[in-house]
Design an enzyme around this catalytic site. Sequence first.
Site, PDB file in Angstrom:
ATOM      1  N   HIS A 225       0.819  -1.221   0.000  1.00  0.00           N
ATOM      2  CA  HIS A 225       0.000   0.000   0.000  1.00  0.00           C
ATOM      3  C   HIS A 225       0.857   1.277   0.000  1.00  0.00           C
ATOM      4  CE1 HIS A 225      -3.693  -2.171   0.264  1.00  0.00           C
ATOM      5  NE2 HIS A 225      -3.423  -2.686   1.447  1.00  0.00           N
TER       6      HIS A 225
ATOM      7  N   HIS B 232       2.153  -7.987   6.695  1.00  0.00           N
ATOM      8  CA  HIS B 232       1.098  -7.889   5.684  1.00  0.00           C
ATOM      9  C   HIS B 232      -0.191  -8.603   6.054  1.00  0.00           C
ATOM     10  CE1 HIS B 232      -1.080  -7.575   1.933  1.00  0.00           C
ATOM     11  NE2 HIS B 232      -1.126  -8.887   1.827  1.00  0.00           N
TER      12      HIS B 232
END
Length: 259
Positions: A69, A176
């Site tokens: 991201h 993650h």
Amino acid sequence: MLLNVLAVGDVVAQGGLDCLSRRLRPLQKEYDVHFTVVNGENAAGLGLLPQHAEEIFDAGADVITLGNHTWNKLQIKDYLEDSPYILRPANFAANLPGRGFGVYEGPQGLRLGVVNLMGRFELDANLDSPFHTADRILAELEADLVFVDFHAEATSEKGAMGWYLDGRVQAVWGTHTHVPTADTQILPQGTGFVTDLGMTGPALSILGVKPENSIARFLGQLPRRYEAAQGPNRLGAVLFTIDTQSKGCCQVTRVDVTD
């Protein structure tokens, strides 16, 4: 000496930032932490902004790592160029802003290397190989000790990276997936490893998100906007203790804290 390195899992939204601000420094004091790496890629929900990076540093982080991201908030690109203390995955295209590894001063003049890599399975097959990228970085990195944040989806890919780097770095941790794993271990050649740190954010959630938002997806309903869950927060972290003389990891300990 024994060097204590704290790795903190993905900070999620304002709740995660507030939790980090409250909890990190007491945790550092309790465990005599010398160096702290925090994954901040979800501090804005998806991505992070410069003000979020500053909050993470103010909370006590020495280095911030990122992940898939990184580019969700493009306002971060100049910050990535300007600050050597924030890293994005090193196997992104070389022309993109920022850096994927750095060397930082530790106690007693130790040179502490941090490498940020991202997996390809179920994330972005257009990335360079994280394994070959790690080889290139380690060939040129002038550091006494090296720590790797491997931001990846598959537990198998994270495990493969840990074993691939065993004996060449002091610690490898996965980020993650936001779920803390119980496999803290020291690999045969002395590298500390854990598949995933977990996250720092809403405890009553699905990966930090309001449960109803995730449930709707699996019921085939229309997509909903990302919304962080409310309520108490949890800080997910793992402590790696390194013998600086032998350059091996001698202990890996989960140190999660819930409000």
